[in-house]
Design an enzyme around this catalytic site. Structure first.
Site, PDB file in Angstrom:
ATOM      1  N   GLU A  63      27.897 -20.548  37.277  1.00  0.00           N
ATOM      2  CA  GLU A  63      26.761 -20.490  38.197  1.00  0.00           C
ATOM      3  C   GLU A  63      27.085 -19.669  39.446  1.00  0.00           C
ATOM      4  OE1 GLU A  63      23.689 -21.334  37.911  1.00  0.00           O
ATOM      5  OE2 GLU A  63      23.887 -22.204  35.915  1.00  0.00           O
ATOM      6  N   TYR A 147      20.202 -25.853  44.222  1.00  0.00           N
ATOM      7  CA  TYR A 147      20.080 -25.271  42.880  1.00  0.00           C
ATOM      8  C   TYR A 147      21.354 -25.476  42.060  1.00  0.00           C
ATOM      9  CZ  TYR A 147      20.689 -21.955  39.173  1.00  0.00           C
ATOM     10  OH  TYR A 147      20.998 -21.417  37.954  1.00  0.00           O
ATOM     11  N   ASP A 165      15.926 -21.388  40.758  1.00  0.00           N
ATOM     12  CA  ASP A 165      16.494 -20.094  41.134  1.00  0.00           C
ATOM     13  C   ASP A 165      15.364 -19.069  41.130  1.00  0.00           C
ATOM     14  OD1 ASP A 165      15.973 -19.687  38.449  1.00  0.00           O
ATOM     15  OD2 ASP A 165      17.901 -18.742  38.021  1.00  0.00           O
ATOM     16  N   CYS A 220       9.375 -14.164  31.024  1.00  0.00           N
ATOM     17  CA  CYS A 220       8.502 -14.108  32.201  1.00  0.00           C
ATOM     18  C   CYS A 220       9.154 -13.230  33.266  1.00  0.00           C
ATOM     19  CB  CYS A 220       8.249 -15.519  32.732  1.00  0.00           C
ATOM     20  SG  CYS A 220       6.894 -15.624  33.929  1.00  0.00           S
ATOM     21  N   CYS A 227       3.970 -12.103  27.762  1.00  0.00           N
ATOM     22  CA  CYS A 227       3.117 -13.302  27.720  1.00  0.00           C
ATOM     23  C   CYS A 227       2.802 -13.727  26.284  1.00  0.00           C
ATOM     24  CB  CYS A 227       1.823 -13.048  28.486  1.00  0.00           C
ATOM     25  SG  CYS A 227       2.061 -12.771  30.260  1.00  0.00           S
ATOM     26  N   CYS A 230       5.448 -16.116  25.046  1.00  0.00           N
ATOM     27  CA  CYS A 230       5.898 -17.143  25.993  1.00  0.00           C
ATOM     28  C   CYS A 230       5.563 -18.535  25.478  1.00  0.00           C
ATOM     29  CB  CYS A 230       5.261 -16.922  27.365  1.00  0.00           C
ATOM     30  SG  CYS A 230       5.762 -18.160  28.585  1.00  0.00           S
ATOM     31  N   CYS A 236      -0.275 -21.831  31.149  1.00  0.00           N
ATOM     32  CA  CYS A 236      -0.043 -20.919  32.276  1.00  0.00           C
ATOM     33  C   CYS A 236      -1.359 -20.584  32.975  1.00  0.00           C
ATOM     34  CB  CYS A 236       0.641 -19.641  31.797  1.00  0.00           C
ATOM     35  SG  CYS A 236       0.988 -18.478  33.147  1.00  0.00           S
TER      36      CYS A 236
END
Length: 517
Positions: A63, A147, A165, A220, A227, A230, A236
């Site tokens: 991370e 985060y 994030d 995304c 899309c 997705c 959405c």
């Protein structure tokens, strides 16, 4: 241009996350190995406390490396790191020079320093394990924010804590059709609430969080989101708005909210979102942040070389930066930072003199400075300046030449640096070894050469001493001579490497002369 009408605050809340979460996990199960991330491993309920702590260490390293850095770049660095530091105790037993050597080229070196200090704190105070909950992780380990704590604890400890994030921020802004100032507290609160709802009560919170990150990163995307593929498209709000406004006439839109429902009562209205023009695409979300202009700074960089005679072995002087602040703990060529852009060529020579006086036990006499042509101007020191360094010691080197090497531009996230480089060549001395160096120079001695800070005040002596005490590994020198062939392998940042290449461009094929114009 027509704009969408006011809408209900409820638009930015998904009432039931179970179905979208199931769709998200189904998609993730089919793609989680595609990019070959070595830190991705499924959570095992059979893990004991030690095994969970080991996973927490692995996730933590990944991370921190992934901050501001692409996955493909991180993978080889992560593999080398884990080979060298397979456990948190191995890392804690290391030193900043070794850590930086593994980090070299990854940028944002303060991340590496925080990993080392965090590991040392965990070993010293926490029994050699990272905390097993996000609250303690964030409060007790340096460099870990909300985060990172959420990512580590959800993945390694299966704790139902969210992540937010840049990828998840963008994904949820579109999912919830939230077009509000992206860094405002109310905006972030709404997005954190959405992220929390996704993991609340989840059996696999770590996978949910990784799926959100992966979907935001690969589907995304900022531009050209896919899309059609997705997993969250059915829920959405931004996609629904785009499709509806693309197929309906403007008159049918103006009486409705972005969700397609009647405009709500005033007490139910969203107070966060800024207006969007009718027909705005999915990529209009999130609202674009106003970028701060990076401040401009000019540094005078002195690439100081020593050789016993013109054809002798070549050595270069490196100085270690303090452990706090920009490029903490890295080596650089002696530099006067943030000088006035109007500084003259003769002022640059004075800077070189001041630095040499501070860094060398027996610096060159002022009288040894040659009449040097810089940018077409001949710069000689005045009689008063010639006496500032006093009489030279018998073993002092002389300044053979000072040659301008041009400017190097290097952009940080908040600073646009212009490095104005000069090559300073020293020759001679008392032996075949490079001149003795002041190992912990009093940085206040740079005051005559160092300019004012960005606030217009010269750096205070107290502040300098505090920084000086934090230099690198205990007992490690702040100053050192490095052979020419070893400079590129030293712990230097990308900007210093640019400077090194530029200076080398001055030299002829044998690396000794100055290339003719």
């Amino acid at each position: 241009m027509a704009h969408t009408q006011p809408h209900a605050a409820a638009l930015h809340v998904l009432s039931n996350f179970e179905r979208p979460r199931q769709a998200l996990l189904k998609w993730y199960d089919g793609v989680h190995e595609v990019r070959g991330m070595p830190w991705r491993k499924p959570y095992q309920k059979s893990w004991n406390a030690e095994e969970k702590a080991q996973r927490a260490y692995e996730v933590w390293v990944s991370e921190i490396m992934l901050q501001q850095t692409q996955v493909a770049t991180v993978i080889p660095y992560y593999n080398r790191w884990m080979e060298r530091f397979p456990t948190i105790r191995d890392l804690a037993a290391s030193d900043i020079d070794t850590v930086y050597s593994l980090w070299k080229g990854l940028g944002y070196y303060s991340r590496a320093a925080r990993l080392l200090s965090g590991a040392q704190k965990a070993v010293k105070e926490l029994g050699g394990r990272l905390p097993d909950n996000a609250q303690d992780m964030e409060s007790k380990i340096p460099g870990i924010g909300r985060y990172s704590a959420g990512a580590i604890c959800s993945i390694a400890y299966n704790q139902c804590v969210p992540v937010l994030d840049g990828n998840v921020h963008r994904l949820l802004s579109r999912l919830l059709a939230l077009h509000a100032p992206p860094k405002a507290k109310q905006t972030l609160d709404a997005l954190w609430a959405g992220a929390s709802a996704f993991v609340e009560g989840a059996e696999r919170p770590g996978d949910v969080n990784q799926a959100l990150i992966e979907l935001g990163s690969t589907v995304c995307k900022v531009r050209d989101p896919a899309c059609s593929s997705c997993a969250l498209r059915p829920w959405c709000a931004a996609y629904k708005r785009q499709e509806r406004e693309g197929s309906e006439g403007q008159g049918a839109i103006e009486a409705t909210s972005p969700s397609g429902h009647e405009v709500p009562d005033i007490e139910e209205l969203c107070t966060l979102c800024e207006p969007l023009p009718v027909g705005a695409p999915v990529t209009a979300y999130p609202m674009k942040a106003e970028k701060k202009k990076a401040r401009e700074e000019l540094d005078i960089v002195n690439v100081i070389e020593w050789r016993n005679h013109p054809s002798g072995e070549r050595w270069f002087l490196l100085v270690r930066r303090p452990e706090g602040g920009l490029l903490a703990g890295l080596h650089e060529f002696p530099t006067a930072a943030n000088v006035p852009v109007t500084s003259s060529s003769s002022a640059h020579i004075q800077i070189a003199d001041s630095l040499l006086s501070a860094l060398l036990v027996s610096p060159p006499s002022a009288r040894s400075f040659p009449a040097t042509t810089l940018h077409g101007q001949t710069a000689r020191r005045s009689t008063s300046q010639q006496h500032t360094s006093g009489d030279p010691s018998p073993g002092s080197p002389r300044v053979a030449k000072i040659v301008p090497a041009g400017d190097v531009l290097h952009v940080f996230s908040h600073i646009r640096k212009t490095y104005r480089v000069q090559w300073v060549v020293l020759e001679g001395g008392s032996s075949d070894a490079p001149p003795a160096l002041v190992q912990k120079p009093d940085l206040a001695a740079f005051g005559a050469a160092m300019p004012k800070t960005s606030k217009g005040k010269p750096p205070g002596k107290k502040r300098v001493k505090a920084s000086d005490e934090a230099h690198g590994t205990p007992g490690a020198p702040v100053t050192q001579w490095v052979r020419m062939e070893d400079v590129a392998e030293a712990n230097i940042g990308t900007g210093v490497m640019k400077i090194w290449r530029q200076v080398r461009a001055l030299w002829g094929d044998d690396g000794d002369g100055v290339r003719a114009d």
